[in-house]
Design an enzyme around this catalytic site. Structure first.
Site, short mmCIF file in Angstrom:
data_model
loop_
_atom_site.label_atom_id
_atom_site.label_comp_id
_atom_site.label_asym_id
_atom_site.label_seq_id
_atom_site.Cartn_x
_atom_site.Cartn_y
_atom_site.Cartn_z
N SER A 151 0.81 -1.46 0.50
CA SER A 151 0.14 -0.16 0.27
C SER A 151 0.92 0.86 0.29
CB SER A 151 -0.83 -0.04 1.30
OG SER A 151 -1.76 1.50 1.63
N TYR A 170 -1.58 -0.57 10.83
CA TYR A 170 -1.84 -1.19 9.04
C TYR A 170 -0.45 -0.84 8.21
CZ TYR A 170 -3.41 -1.49 3.63
OH TYR A 170 -3.49 -2.10 2.38
N LYS A 174 3.38 -3.24 6.54
CA LYS A 174 2.96 -2.78 5.05
C LYS A 174 4.45 -2.65 4.75
CE LYS A 174 -0.64 -4.44 2.99
NZ LYS A 174 -1.39 -5.61 2.16
#
Length: 270
Positions: A151, A170, A174
């Protein structure tokens, strides 16, 4: 025949995963194995596999190394013991506390532990389990590519420009897996294996739609993204995203191996 393994989201079949299988299987010279947790969630995928004989479905739990090894056996029987391209798409966006900025976790250390550890477990550890399990088959493949769907949120410059202090777990998980992909590139380069962390853009996946279902949340995200790129008007379709990602995957070079790139093949995340 080019053998692709596409790994599904952690617990649910994601629209982007389905689009990968759909677009890849449109070419009869490709053979696609969809790795999913449960066939109970994949009526559309089952229909596609019934209509296209080059689509296969294998169930496993990517968090269970023993079950992963069983899946490797099934995939090996289908592909003759080789995989050309492994696409790792499983992810967890966060916990109920994912919208909190770091300082808001003061006094909420258990929530912080869960936000970080749950996402690290799925987005990093389970992905490493998957790559390590499939590596012997990738070594036997012709194209030898390992793709991690990451991402743009994992880019510090994006965070600073878009002013997004939340989605802590997140982003951290990532970013961590992006580094692991670079480590794989350094390790596996002598074997001719290429790796890539690939951001799909702001895509209208099922999970993204759920996050922005609230109009206020959507406007917050849109305004944040427009600080990074004023031309952004909303999410792109899974069809457009996957088409762009496949172009980057197909053109991946040894000079790009281990890098963190967008669906445009550069650092333009949106």
């Amino acid at each position: 025949m080019i053998n692709y393994v596409v790994q599904d989201e952690w617990k649910l079949v994601d629209a982007e995963f389905f689009e990968f299988v759909k677009q890849l299987s449109a070419d009869p010279q490709n053979q696609i194995i969809g790795i999913i947790r449960s066939q109970k969630t994949v009526a559309a995928l089952a229909d596609l596999a019934s209509a296209r004989k080059n689509v296969h479905i294998v169930e496993t739990d990517i968090g269970d190394p023993k079950r992963l090894q069983e899946a490797i056996g099934e995939v090996g029987k289908i592909t003759g013991g080789k995989v050309d391209v492994l696409i790792c798409n499983a992810y967890l966006s966060g916990t109920d506390a994912m919208m909190l900025p770091p300082s808001a976790f003061a006094g909420k250390e258990q929530d912080l532990d869960r936000e970080i550890n749950d996402t690290i477990k799925v987005n990093l550890l389970h992905t490493v389990y998957t790559i390590n399990a499939f590596l012997p088959l990738v070594r036997n493949g012709q194209l030898k590519k390992i793709i991690y769907i990451t991402s743009g949120f994992a880019d510090p410059d994006f965070t600073l420009t878009a002013e997004t202090p939340n989605l802590l777990g997140y982003c951290v998980s990532k970013a961590g897996m992006n580094m692991v992909i670079a480590k794989y590139a350094a390790e596996l380069a002598p074997e001719g294996i290429l790796t890539l962390s690939l951001s799909p853009g702001w895509v209208a996946t099922d999970n993204a739609k759920e996050i922005v279902a609230d109009q206020q949340a959507f406007q917050w995200m849109l305004s944040s993204f427009q600080k990074y790129d004023p031309k952004v008007e909303g999410m792109i379709s899974t069809e457009a995203s996957v088409k762009a990602q496949l172009s980057v995957i197909n053109g991946l070079t040894k000079e790009q191996s281990g890098q963190f790139l967008s669906h445009f093949g550069n650092k333009n995340w949106l």
